[in-house]
Enzyme design. Structure first.
Site, PDB file in Angstrom:
ATOM      1  CG  ASP A  20      -1.494   1.140   1.065  1.00 40.24           C
ATOM      2  OD1 ASP A  20      -3.222   0.719   0.477  1.00 40.24           O
ATOM      3  OD2 ASP A  20      -1.324   2.179   2.551  1.00 40.24           O
ATOM      4  CG  MET A  33       4.991   6.305  -2.041  1.00 34.08           C
ATOM      5  SD  MET A  33       5.659   4.987  -2.958  1.00 34.08           S
ATOM      6  CE  MET A  33       7.007   4.254  -2.967  1.00 34.08           C
ATOM      7  CG  HIS A 180      -6.483   6.458   4.422  1.00 31.93           C
ATOM      8  ND1 HIS A 180      -6.518   5.705   2.845  1.00 31.93           N
ATOM      9  CD2 HIS A 180      -8.087   6.809   4.862  1.00 31.93           C
ATOM     10  CE1 HIS A 180      -7.382   6.037   2.618  1.00 31.93           C
ATOM     11  NE2 HIS A 180      -9.043   6.316   3.951  1.00 31.93           N
ATOM     12  CG  ASP A 185      -4.705   1.075   4.950  1.00 29.75           C
ATOM     13  OD1 ASP A 185      -5.633   0.977   6.147  1.00 29.75           O
ATOM     14  OD2 ASP A 185      -4.629   2.673   4.518  1.00 29.75           O
TER      15      ASP A 185
END
Length: 201
Positions: A20, A33, A180, A185
């Protein structure tokens, strides 16, 4: 077409690694990212046997220094991460992705690693771009990616656009809360992966 039995004889087990990512925008390059987490879900043997693992047993997590000045506030808010802190303290992407590649190769010894995601398209786009950009290669190859949303659609013969977690049988879903936080996750998603691959639709 290679017959299934011959394909089984020629292949190695696949090791599914749930990944994730959290990002501050819609695409890599212009945006960053900012964190990613991974958890080993299980092993799929050539004879069709699936062996689920404890997804908390082998995990990886990094928070990254952003690579550009651009960000979408709404996207950044999803993770709750502080971008100014990441600019000061985040791991350099080249270091984080090299560490991740080494970790994947270690946990996947004797198997072929496959990234698993729900849906995989967004996470794979960032992860693959970052791997190629900062290490020059991907331990998953260019197509070692399993989309769990597509897997569910195929098992149930549903149109892809009809698939959502809220429509899935409760026994497939993890009891964990979706936070999140990328590692939380990834672990939750690994449980979904294991449940789907051992589920008889």
């Amino acid at each position: 077409m290679i017959p299934p039995d011959r394909a089984r004889r020629k292949s190695r087990p696949s090791l599914y690694i749930s990944v994730d990512i959290e990002a501050d925008g819609p695409i890599p390059g212009p945006y960053s990212m900012i964190s990613f987490g991974a958890a080993v879900a299980g092993r799929h043997d050539p004879d069709g046997t699936y062996v689920p693992y404890d997804p908390e047993a082998r995990t990886f997590y990094r928070e990254l220094r952003p690579i550009s000045e651009k960000f979408v506030p709404e996207a950044l808010a999803v993770s709750g991460l502080d971008r100014d802190r990441l600019l000061r303290e985040g791991t350099e992407p080249a270091t984080a992705l090299a560490d991740f590649t080494a970790w994947v190769r270690e946990v996947a010894t004797g198997t072929q690693p496959v990234m698993a995601g729900y849906p995989a398209s967004y996470d794979w786009t960032f992860l693959y771009w970052y791997l190629l950009r900062f290490t020059g290669e991907s331990p998953f190859g260019h197509s070692g990616c399993l989309d769990l949303k597509s897997l569910y659609a195929a098992k149930t013969n549903l149109p892809l656009r009809a698939v959502a977690k809220r429509t899935m049988p409760r026994e497939l879903l993890s009891a964990r809360r979706h936070t999140h936080h990328a590692l939380d996750d990834a672990i939750e998603q690994a449980e979904l992966c294991n449940n789907l691959l051992t589920w008889e639709a």
